[in-house]
Design an enzyme around this catalytic site. Structure first.
Site, PDB file in Angstrom:
ATOM      1  N   PRO A   1       0.808  -1.276   0.021  1.00  0.00           N
ATOM      2  CA  PRO A   1       0.080   0.213  -0.015  1.00  0.00           C
ATOM      3  C   PRO A   1       0.859   1.282  -0.181  1.00  0.00           C
ATOM      4  O   PRO A   1       1.729   1.258   0.595  1.00  0.00           O
ATOM      5  CB  PRO A   1      -0.714  -0.031   1.393  1.00  0.00           C
ATOM      6  CG  PRO A   1      -0.261  -1.308   2.187  1.00  0.00           C
ATOM      7  CD  PRO A   1       0.503  -2.005   1.109  1.00  0.00           C
ATOM      8  N   ASN A   2       0.455   2.264  -0.591  1.00  0.00           N
ATOM      9  CA  ASN A   2       0.963   3.786  -0.888  1.00  0.00           C
ATOM     10  C   ASN A   2       2.152   3.547  -1.881  1.00  0.00           C
ATOM     11  O   ASN A   2       2.559   4.802  -2.108  1.00  0.00           O
ATOM     12  CB  ASN A   2       1.230   4.277   0.542  1.00  0.00           C
ATOM     13  CG  ASN A   2      -0.169   4.506   1.175  1.00  0.00           C
ATOM     14  OD1 ASN A   2      -1.319   4.860   0.668  1.00  0.00           O
ATOM     15  ND2 ASN A   2      -0.408   3.830   2.267  1.00  0.00           N
TER      16      ASN A   2
ATOM     17  N   ARG B   1       5.373  12.039  -3.181  1.00  0.00           N
ATOM     18  CA  ARG B   1       5.302  12.309  -1.648  1.00  0.00           C
ATOM     19  C   ARG B   1       6.491  11.807  -1.012  1.00  0.00           C
ATOM     20  O   ARG B   1       7.173  10.795  -1.229  1.00  0.00           O
ATOM     21  CB  ARG B   1       3.851  11.804  -1.092  1.00  0.00           C
ATOM     22  CG  ARG B   1       2.540  12.213  -1.919  1.00  0.00           C
ATOM     23  CD  ARG B   1       2.306  13.556  -1.689  1.00  0.00           C
ATOM     24  NE  ARG B   1       1.501  13.900  -0.294  1.00  0.00           N
ATOM     25  CZ  ARG B   1       0.292  13.664   0.009  1.00  0.00           C
ATOM     26  NH1 ARG B   1      -0.571  13.118  -0.962  1.00  0.00           N
ATOM     27  NH2 ARG B   1      -0.190  13.870   1.115  1.00  0.00           N
TER      28      ARG B   1
ATOM     29  N   TYR C   1      11.458   8.486   0.859  1.00  0.00           N
ATOM     30  CA  TYR C   1      11.521   7.258   0.056  1.00  0.00           C
ATOM     31  C   TYR C   1      12.132   7.540  -1.354  1.00  0.00           C
ATOM     32  O   TYR C   1      12.346   6.778  -2.279  1.00  0.00           O
ATOM     33  CB  TYR C   1      10.397   6.868  -0.383  1.00  0.00           C
ATOM     34  CG  TYR C   1       9.450   6.504   1.068  1.00  0.00           C
ATOM     35  CD1 TYR C   1       9.957   5.156   1.816  1.00  0.00           C
ATOM     36  CD2 TYR C   1       8.384   7.248   1.701  1.00  0.00           C
ATOM     37  CE1 TYR C   1       9.235   5.025   2.850  1.00  0.00           C
ATOM     38  CE2 TYR C   1       7.682   6.670   2.933  1.00  0.00           C
ATOM     39  CZ  TYR C   1       8.162   5.655   3.356  1.00  0.00           C
ATOM     40  OH  TYR C   1       7.634   5.304   4.511  1.00  0.00           O
TER      41      TYR C   1
ATOM     42  N   ASN D   1       7.982  -5.884  -1.109  1.00  0.00           N
ATOM     43  CA  ASN D   1       7.931  -4.679  -0.113  1.00  0.00           C
ATOM     44  C   ASN D   1       6.379  -4.535   0.507  1.00  0.00           C
ATOM     45  O   ASN D   1       5.442  -4.150  -0.567  1.00  0.00           O
ATOM     46  CB  ASN D   1       8.548  -3.527  -0.742  1.00  0.00           C
ATOM     47  CG  ASN D   1       8.606  -2.412   0.212  1.00  0.00           C
ATOM     48  OD1 ASN D   1       7.674  -2.457   1.415  1.00  0.00           O
ATOM     49  ND2 ASN D   1       8.888  -1.166  -0.382  1.00  0.00           N
TER      50      ASN D   1
ATOM     51  N   ALA E   1       3.358  -0.877   4.876  1.00  0.00           N
ATOM     52  CA  ALA E   1       2.803  -0.988   6.250  1.00  0.00           C
ATOM     53  C   ALA E   1       2.252  -2.396   6.600  1.00  0.00           C
ATOM     54  O   ALA E   1       2.202  -2.715   7.647  1.00  0.00           O
ATOM     55  CB  ALA E   1       1.547   0.002   6.384  1.00  0.00           C
TER      56      ALA E   1
ATOM     57  N   GLU F   1      12.346 -10.185   1.377  1.00  0.00           N
ATOM     58  CA  GLU F   1      11.680  -8.848   1.830  1.00  0.00           C
ATOM     59  C   GLU F   1      12.573  -7.770   1.700  1.00  0.00           C
ATOM     60  O   GLU F   1      13.741  -7.661   1.864  1.00  0.00           O
ATOM     61  CB  GLU F   1      11.291  -9.241   3.425  1.00  0.00           C
ATOM     62  CG  GLU F   1      10.714  -7.730   4.177  1.00  0.00           C
ATOM     63  CD  GLU F   1      10.739  -7.902   5.444  1.00  0.00           C
ATOM     64  OE1 GLU F   1      11.037  -9.058   6.158  1.00  0.00           O
ATOM     65  OE2 GLU F   1      10.338  -7.087   6.323  1.00  0.00           O
TER      66      GLU F   1
ATOM     67  N   HIS G   1      12.691  -3.098   1.660  1.00  0.00           N
ATOM     68  CA  HIS G   1      12.173  -1.956   2.035  1.00  0.00           C
ATOM     69  C   HIS G   1      13.039  -0.826   1.260  1.00  0.00           C
ATOM     70  O   HIS G   1      14.442  -0.937   1.627  1.00  0.00           O
ATOM     71  CB  HIS G   1      12.358  -1.911   3.503  1.00  0.00           C
ATOM     72  CG  HIS G   1      11.646  -2.891   4.095  1.00  0.00           C
ATOM     73  ND1 HIS G   1       9.998  -2.766   4.125  1.00  0.00           N
ATOM     74  CD2 HIS G   1      11.557  -3.965   4.737  1.00  0.00           C
ATOM     75  CE1 HIS G   1       9.611  -3.728   4.563  1.00  0.00           C
ATOM     76  NE2 HIS G   1      10.482  -4.393   5.227  1.00  0.00           N
TER      77      HIS G   1
ATOM     78  N   ARG H   1      13.628   3.750  12.474  1.00  0.00           N
ATOM     79  CA  ARG H   1      12.625   4.593  12.414  1.00  0.00           C
ATOM     80  C   ARG H   1      11.711   4.414  13.723  1.00  0.00           C
ATOM     81  O   ARG H   1      12.215   3.792  14.612  1.00  0.00           O
ATOM     82  CB  ARG H   1      11.591   4.424  11.060  1.00  0.00           C
ATOM     83  CG  ARG H   1      12.541   4.668   9.817  1.00  0.00           C
ATOM     84  CD  ARG H   1      11.823   4.588   8.746  1.00  0.00           C
ATOM     85  NE  ARG H   1      10.687   5.481   8.342  1.00  0.00           N
ATOM     86  CZ  ARG H   1       9.817   5.344   7.387  1.00  0.00           C
ATOM     87  NH1 ARG H   1       9.758   4.421   6.571  1.00  0.00           N
ATOM     88  NH2 ARG H   1       8.691   6.334   7.525  1.00  0.00           N
TER      89      ARG H   1
HETATM   90  O1  CA2 Z   1      10.681   1.644   3.500  1.00  0.00           O
HETATM   91  C1  CA2 Z   1       9.772   0.690   3.070  1.00  0.00           C
HETATM   92  O2  CA2 Z   1       9.918   0.421   1.863  1.00  0.00           O
HETATM   93  C2  CA2 Z   1       8.417   0.511   3.846  1.00  0.00           C
HETATM   94  O3  CA2 Z   1       8.000  -0.924   3.458  1.00  0.00           O
HETATM   95  C3  CA2 Z   1       7.558   1.643   3.290  1.00  0.00           C
HETATM   96  C4  CA2 Z   1       6.133   1.666   3.989  1.00  0.00           C
HETATM   97  C5  CA2 Z   1       6.668   1.602   5.544  1.00  0.00           C
HETATM   98  O4  CA2 Z   1       5.296   1.721   6.183  1.00  0.00           O
HETATM   99  C6  CA2 Z   1       7.353   0.554   6.065  1.00  0.00           C
HETATM  100  O5  CA2 Z   1       7.589   0.764   7.450  1.00  0.00           O
HETATM  101  C7  CA2 Z   1       8.766   0.726   5.148  1.00  0.00           C
HETATM  102  C8  CA2 Z   1       5.289   2.879   3.429  1.00  0.00           C
HETATM  103  C9  CA2 Z   1       5.076   2.943   2.131  1.00  0.00           C
HETATM  104  C10 CA2 Z   1       4.514   4.405   1.834  1.00  0.00           C
HETATM  105  O6  CA2 Z   1       4.872   4.791   0.528  1.00  0.00           O
HETATM  106  C11 CA2 Z   1       4.759   6.082   0.509  1.00  0.00           C
HETATM  107  C12 CA2 Z   1       5.197   6.484  -1.082  1.00  0.00           C
HETATM  108  C13 CA2 Z   1       5.253   7.727  -1.192  1.00  0.00           C
HETATM  109  C14 CA2 Z   1       4.665   8.719  -0.497  1.00  0.00           C
HETATM  110  C15 CA2 Z   1       4.325   8.325   1.091  1.00  0.00           C
HETATM  111  C16 CA2 Z   1       4.074   6.924   1.273  1.00  0.00           C
END
Ligand code: CA2
Length: 151
Positions: free
Chosen positions: A11-12, A19, A24, A75, A78, A99, A101, A108
């Protein structure tokens, strides 16, 4: 022809590059897809890259990988920190699973320190931005090729 490496994003991650670039990075998921395809091809694989904001869809793709993929890079975003469903699906795989990230969750917030996936995957790559995906694809490809060379 070998089965593809599935590269699954949760997700996201469709908002990558749009963003929070300070966390990221500036690359989009589409940029990462192209790079993963190129890296997989170096090792003789196709990369099948998919993203979903829905836990059940990710579970369905992991189930599909049991018969259709050589390896899975995931990946789970969340869902890494919440999903017993993804844990259970990954447990059923007999192929290499990595896995990955973009950030290093261990540096974090405390709620990101626990991964439901880590105990059941072959390995974890975290903290290298988009390179985490490429390193994960390369690790998966090398594992599959090494196993084939032994057989
Ligand atoms: O670091 C990573 O790849 C994470 O899997 C990213 C997740 C986070 O919840 C994990 O703890 C670590 C969040 C992805 C959200 O993606 C976004 C992308 C652009 C803007 C906002 C969020």
């Amino acid at each position: 022809m070998s089965k593809p490496i599935y590269v699954l994003s949760g997700p996201n991650l469709n908002l990558l590059g749009v963003r929070e670039p300070e966390i990221y990075g500036y690359e989009t998921l589409e940029d990462i897809r192209v790079l993963c395809e190129e890296r997989a091809a170096v090792f003789g694989f196709e990369a099948v890259c998919r993203q979903s904001n829905h836990e059940g869809e990710l579970v369905a793709w992991i189930q599909e990988a049991r018969t259709e993929a050589s390896a899975v890079v995931i990946n789970a975003a969340a869902y890494t920190h919440t999903s017993v469903a993804i844990l259970d699906a990954l447990k059923m795989l007999k192929i290499p699973t990595v896995e990955c990230h973009l950030s290093n969750p261990a540096t974090r917030e405390a709620f990101r320190h626990h991964s439901y996936l880590s105990p059941v995957v072959t390995g974890v790559v975290a903290g290298f931005g988009s390179n985490s995906y490429l390193l994960a694809v390369e690790a998966a490809a090398r594992l599959v090729n090494a196993a084939a060379a032994k057989a």
